[in-house]
Design a protein around this motif. Structure first.
Motif, PDB file in Angstrom:
ATOM      1  N   PRO A 148       0.830  -1.203   0.000  1.00  0.00           N
ATOM      2  CA  PRO A 148       0.000   0.000   0.000  1.00  0.00           C
ATOM      3  C   PRO A 148       0.866   1.256   0.000  1.00  0.00           C
ATOM      4  CG  PRO A 148      -0.829  -1.595   1.593  1.00  0.00           C
ATOM      5  CD  PRO A 148       0.504  -2.100   1.134  1.00  0.00           C
ATOM      6  N   PHE A 149       0.483   2.231  -0.806  1.00  0.00           N
ATOM      7  CA  PHE A 149       1.264   3.463  -0.891  1.00  0.00           C
ATOM      8  C   PHE A 149       0.432   4.710  -0.609  1.00  0.00           C
ATOM      9  CE2 PHE A 149      -0.415   2.613  -5.109  1.00  0.00           C
ATOM     10  CZ  PHE A 149      -0.882   3.846  -5.536  1.00  0.00           C
ATOM     11  N   ALA A 150      -0.868   4.534  -0.430  1.00  0.00           N
ATOM     12  CA  ALA A 150      -1.739   5.677  -0.158  1.00  0.00           C
ATOM     13  C   ALA A 150      -2.927   5.230   0.684  1.00  0.00           C
ATOM     14  CB  ALA A 150      -2.233   6.318  -1.455  1.00  0.00           C
ATOM     15  N   LYS A 151      -3.536   6.195   1.364  1.00  0.00           N
ATOM     16  CA  LYS A 151      -4.691   5.922   2.212  1.00  0.00           C
ATOM     17  C   LYS A 151      -5.830   6.845   1.811  1.00  0.00           C
ATOM     18  CE  LYS A 151      -6.133   5.816   7.078  1.00  0.00           C
ATOM     19  NZ  LYS A 151      -5.675   6.020   8.476  1.00  0.00           N
ATOM     20  N   VAL A 152      -7.046   6.308   1.801  1.00  0.00           N
ATOM     21  CA  VAL A 152      -8.233   7.119   1.502  1.00  0.00           C
ATOM     22  C   VAL A 152      -8.602   7.891   2.761  1.00  0.00           C
ATOM     23  CG1 VAL A 152     -10.625   7.112   0.736  1.00  0.00           C
ATOM     24  CG2 VAL A 152      -9.026   5.417  -0.182  1.00  0.00           C
ATOM     25  N   ASN A 153      -8.518   9.203   2.672  1.00  0.00           N
ATOM     26  CA  ASN A 153      -8.752  10.053   3.839  1.00  0.00           C
ATOM     27  C   ASN A 153     -10.194  10.540   3.918  1.00  0.00           C
ATOM     28  OD1 ASN A 153      -7.799  11.361   6.165  1.00  0.00           O
ATOM     29  ND2 ASN A 153      -7.483  13.274   5.059  1.00  0.00           N
ATOM     30  N   ILE A 154     -10.768  10.839   2.748  1.00  0.00           N
ATOM     31  CA  ILE A 154     -12.145  11.358   2.684  1.00  0.00           C
ATOM     32  C   ILE A 154     -12.833  10.799   1.442  1.00  0.00           C
ATOM     33  CG2 ILE A 154     -13.606  13.419   2.433  1.00  0.00           C
ATOM     34  CD1 ILE A 154     -11.428  15.036   3.785  1.00  0.00           C
ATOM     35  N   VAL A 155     -14.103  10.424   1.566  1.00  0.00           N
ATOM     36  CA  VAL A 155     -14.923  10.019   0.424  1.00  0.00           C
ATOM     37  C   VAL A 155     -16.233  10.790   0.480  1.00  0.00           C
ATOM     38  CG1 VAL A 155     -16.116   8.133  -0.754  1.00  0.00           C
ATOM     39  CG2 VAL A 155     -13.924   7.695   0.362  1.00  0.00           C
ATOM     40  N   GLU A 156     -16.505  11.570  -0.577  1.00  0.00           N
ATOM     41  CA  GLU A 156     -17.733  12.364  -0.623  1.00  0.00           C
ATOM     42  C   GLU A 156     -18.921  11.486  -1.025  1.00  0.00           C
ATOM     43  OE1 GLU A 156     -18.056  15.359   0.324  1.00  0.00           O
ATOM     44  OE2 GLU A 156     -15.948  15.920   0.549  1.00  0.00           O
ATOM     45  N   PRO A 157     -20.070  11.669  -0.390  1.00  0.00           N
ATOM     46  CA  PRO A 157     -21.261  10.886  -0.747  1.00  0.00           C
ATOM     47  C   PRO A 157     -21.643  11.079  -2.212  1.00  0.00           C
ATOM     48  CG  PRO A 157     -21.586  12.066   1.326  1.00  0.00           C
ATOM     49  CD  PRO A 157     -20.315  12.597   0.722  1.00  0.00           C
ATOM     50  N   SER A 159     -20.231  10.365  -4.841  1.00  0.00           N
ATOM     51  CA  SER A 159     -19.132  10.677  -5.754  1.00  0.00           C
ATOM     52  C   SER A 159     -18.733   9.421  -6.528  1.00  0.00           C
ATOM     53  CB  SER A 159     -17.930  11.186  -4.963  1.00  0.00           C
ATOM     54  OG  SER A 159     -17.429  10.142  -4.122  1.00  0.00           O
ATOM     55  N   PRO A 160     -17.923   9.559  -7.597  1.00  0.00           N
ATOM     56  CA  PRO A 160     -17.432   8.374  -8.306  1.00  0.00           C
ATOM     57  C   PRO A 160     -16.707   7.408  -7.372  1.00  0.00           C
ATOM     58  CG  PRO A 160     -17.038  10.325  -9.624  1.00  0.00           C
ATOM     59  CD  PRO A 160     -17.542  10.814  -8.297  1.00  0.00           C
ATOM     60  N   ALA A 161     -15.941   7.937  -6.421  1.00  0.00           N
ATOM     61  CA  ALA A 161     -15.230   7.073  -5.472  1.00  0.00           C
ATOM     62  C   ALA A 161     -16.207   6.317  -4.584  1.00  0.00           C
ATOM     63  CB  ALA A 161     -14.284   7.912  -4.613  1.00  0.00           C
ATOM     64  N   ASP A 162     -17.249   7.013  -4.140  1.00  0.00           N
ATOM     65  CA  ASP A 162     -18.264   6.392  -3.286  1.00  0.00           C
ATOM     66  C   ASP A 162     -19.009   5.303  -4.054  1.00  0.00           C
ATOM     67  OD1 ASP A 162     -19.972   5.991  -1.065  1.00  0.00           O
ATOM     68  OD2 ASP A 162     -21.439   7.394  -1.899  1.00  0.00           O
ATOM     69  N   GLN A 163     -19.376   5.592  -5.291  1.00  0.00           N
ATOM     70  CA  GLN A 163     -20.114   4.620  -6.093  1.00  0.00           C
ATOM     71  C   GLN A 163     -19.252   3.409  -6.461  1.00  0.00           C
ATOM     72  OE1 GLN A 163     -21.653   6.870  -9.399  1.00  0.00           O
ATOM     73  NE2 GLN A 163     -23.022   8.100  -8.120  1.00  0.00           N
ATOM     74  N   ALA A 164     -17.945   3.610  -6.525  1.00  0.00           N
ATOM     75  CA  ALA A 164     -17.045   2.486  -6.810  1.00  0.00           C
ATOM     76  C   ALA A 164     -16.856   1.594  -5.591  1.00  0.00           C
ATOM     77  CB  ALA A 164     -15.694   3.014  -7.281  1.00  0.00           C
ATOM     78  N   GLY A 165     -17.207   2.124  -4.410  1.00  0.00           N
ATOM     79  CA  GLY A 165     -17.062   1.322  -3.204  1.00  0.00           C
ATOM     80  C   GLY A 165     -15.887   1.685  -2.329  1.00  0.00           C
ATOM     81  N   LEU A 166     -15.170   2.765  -2.661  1.00  0.00           N
ATOM     82  CA  LEU A 166     -14.066   3.199  -1.813  1.00  0.00           C
ATOM     83  C   LEU A 166     -14.605   3.698  -0.484  1.00  0.00           C
ATOM     84  CD1 LEU A 166     -11.616   5.160  -4.159  1.00  0.00           C
ATOM     85  CD2 LEU A 166     -11.092   3.123  -2.808  1.00  0.00           C
ATOM     86  N   ARG A 167     -13.877   3.417   0.588  1.00  0.00           N
ATOM     87  CA  ARG A 167     -14.277   3.818   1.925  1.00  0.00           C
ATOM     88  C   ARG A 167     -13.118   4.509   2.638  1.00  0.00           C
ATOM     89  NH1 ARG A 167     -18.154   3.178  -0.378  1.00  0.00           N
ATOM     90  NH2 ARG A 167     -19.865   1.683  -0.063  1.00  0.00           N
ATOM     91  N   THR A 168     -13.460   5.421   3.515  1.00  0.00           N
ATOM     92  CA  THR A 168     -12.433   6.086   4.317  1.00  0.00           C
ATOM     93  C   THR A 168     -11.640   5.040   5.102  1.00  0.00           C
ATOM     94  OG1 THR A 168     -13.801   8.074   4.551  1.00  0.00           O
ATOM     95  CG2 THR A 168     -12.014   7.772   6.151  1.00  0.00           C
ATOM     96  N   GLY A 169     -10.321   5.153   5.022  1.00  0.00           N
ATOM     97  CA  GLY A 169      -9.467   4.204   5.715  1.00  0.00           C
ATOM     98  C   GLY A 169      -8.904   3.121   4.813  1.00  0.00           C
ATOM     99  N   GLY A 232     -21.758  16.246  -9.322  1.00  0.00           N
ATOM    100  CA  GLY A 232     -22.321  17.243  -8.426  1.00  0.00           C
ATOM    101  C   GLY A 232     -21.376  17.774  -7.380  1.00  0.00           C
ATOM    102  N   GLY A 233     -20.128  17.400  -7.432  1.00  0.00           N
ATOM    103  CA  GLY A 233     -19.152  17.895  -6.463  1.00  0.00           C
ATOM    104  C   GLY A 233     -17.851  18.262  -7.148  1.00  0.00           C
ATOM    105  N   ARG A 234     -16.812  18.515  -6.338  1.00  0.00           N
ATOM    106  CA  ARG A 234     -15.533  18.945  -6.874  1.00  0.00           C
ATOM    107  C   ARG A 234     -14.659  17.757  -7.257  1.00  0.00           C
ATOM    108  NH1 ARG A 234     -12.869  23.009  -2.701  1.00  0.00           N
ATOM    109  NH2 ARG A 234     -11.306  22.982  -4.384  1.00  0.00           N
ATOM    110  N   GLY A 235     -13.852  17.966  -8.293  1.00  0.00           N
ATOM    111  CA  GLY A 235     -12.896  16.951  -8.689  1.00  0.00           C
ATOM    112  C   GLY A 235     -13.513  15.854  -9.540  1.00  0.00           C
ATOM    113  N   LEU A 236     -12.670  14.940  -9.984  1.00  0.00           N
ATOM    114  CA  LEU A 236     -13.105  13.841 -10.831  1.00  0.00           C
ATOM    115  C   LEU A 236     -13.381  12.571 -10.054  1.00  0.00           C
ATOM    116  CD1 LEU A 236     -10.531  14.266 -13.755  1.00  0.00           C
ATOM    117  CD2 LEU A 236     -12.880  15.089 -13.649  1.00  0.00           C
ATOM    118  N   LEU A 237     -12.933  12.513  -8.795  1.00  0.00           N
ATOM    119  CA  LEU A 237     -13.102  11.301  -7.997  1.00  0.00           C
ATOM    120  C   LEU A 237     -14.008  11.507  -6.790  1.00  0.00           C
ATOM    121  CD1 LEU A 237      -9.425   9.945  -7.919  1.00  0.00           C
ATOM    122  CD2 LEU A 237     -11.261   9.350  -9.493  1.00  0.00           C
ATOM    123  N   GLY A 238     -13.925  12.676  -6.183  1.00  0.00           N
ATOM    124  CA  GLY A 238     -14.721  12.911  -4.972  1.00  0.00           C
ATOM    125  C   GLY A 238     -14.128  12.218  -3.745  1.00  0.00           C
ATOM    126  N   CYS A 239     -12.815  12.086  -3.731  1.00  0.00           N
ATOM    127  CA  CYS A 239     -12.161  11.523  -2.562  1.00  0.00           C
ATOM    128  C   CYS A 239     -10.796  12.182  -2.406  1.00  0.00           C
ATOM    129  CB  CYS A 239     -12.007  10.015  -2.661  1.00  0.00           C
ATOM    130  SG  CYS A 239     -10.832   9.461  -3.915  1.00  0.00           S
TER     131      CYS A 239
END
Length: 244
Positions: A148-157, A159-169, A232-239
């Protein structure tokens, strides 16, 4: 009177590396642990020098002359040029280190595979060999598993990251073609996201390791992520990702 060097915020304060001594840079003479240390050192110096350019408000490609061809008087041109030259040397050194790392890892796993094939052919136990140093073995094993080289710190509801299943942590093992060896302090992730946005977008496979809800052990997951702006939010990923 001139400005003392200690008070000059544009003066780089990073140490000179191997390319400063005039001798040809040869990463092939370094061991695997030394290559990893050199990789980190080069990336740290590149980051510091990038901050120097940022303090001038320029990049590697910014023009140093005015529209009518005169040298700009709002920046220290000599300092910017010296910083750019140093960064070019370091970028070349980084490529050499990465080539040697990849070559060493392939050779290590090829040796392991050959030993297993020989043991299978002979129908007996694998031949006794001298074990590789613990540090080198751990580096090679980590490459296969995907450190692992990175950690998910924030996921916006929503968002593309949220819909993909990414979770904080979640801990990122790979993001498309980015991994622990080539992510360039997460810069490669930004590049991959930009390349897959809009009409060129396609699902990116993101491999994460997630702690089990029971609190014991972890689970590896392959998630499909599509970068886009229209959620509907900022960025291309939302995380937000942070490097480890």
């Amino acid at each position: 009177m001139g400005i003392p060097m200690d008070n000059n915020i544009h003066a780089p304060t990073v140490a000179s590396g191997p390319t400063s001594g005039g001798a040809p840079y040869d990463a092939s003479k370094l061991t695997m642990p030394e290559l990893m240390q050199e990789k980190e050192r080069i990336e740290e110096e590149l980051s510091a020098l990038s901050n120097v350019l940022n303090s001038h408000g320029v990049t590697m490609r910014s023009t140093l002359t005015t529209f009518d061809g005169y040298p700009r008087d709002d920046i220290d041109i000599a300092q910017v040029r010296a910083t750019r030259v140093r960064m070019i040397h370091l970028q070349n050194d980084h490529k050499e280190v990465m080539k040697c790392l990849e070559k060493g890892l392939h050779a290590h796993f090829a040796q392991l595979q050959n030993a297993q094939d020989a043991a299978t052919t002979d129908g007996g136990s694998p031949p006794s060999t001298t074990p590789a140093p613990a540090t080198q073995t751990s580096i090679a094993d980590a490459s296969m598993l995907g450190t692992p080289f990175a950690k998910v710190n924030i996921v916006e509801p929503n968002s593309p990251a949220d819909q993909a299943g990414l979770r904080t942590g979640d801990m990122i093992r790979s993001f498309g073609s980015a991994n622990w060896l080539n992510h360039e302090r997460l810069g490669k992730i930004a590049e991959i996201v930009q390349q897959n946005e809009g009409l060129r977008q396609r699902n990116l496979t993101v491999t994460v390791v997630r702690k089990n809800q029971s609190g014991s052990g972890t689970t590896d997951l392959d998630l499909q992520l599509t970068p886009r702006r229209d959620w509907g939010g900022r960025g291309l990923l939302g995380c937000h990702l942070v490097p480890l």
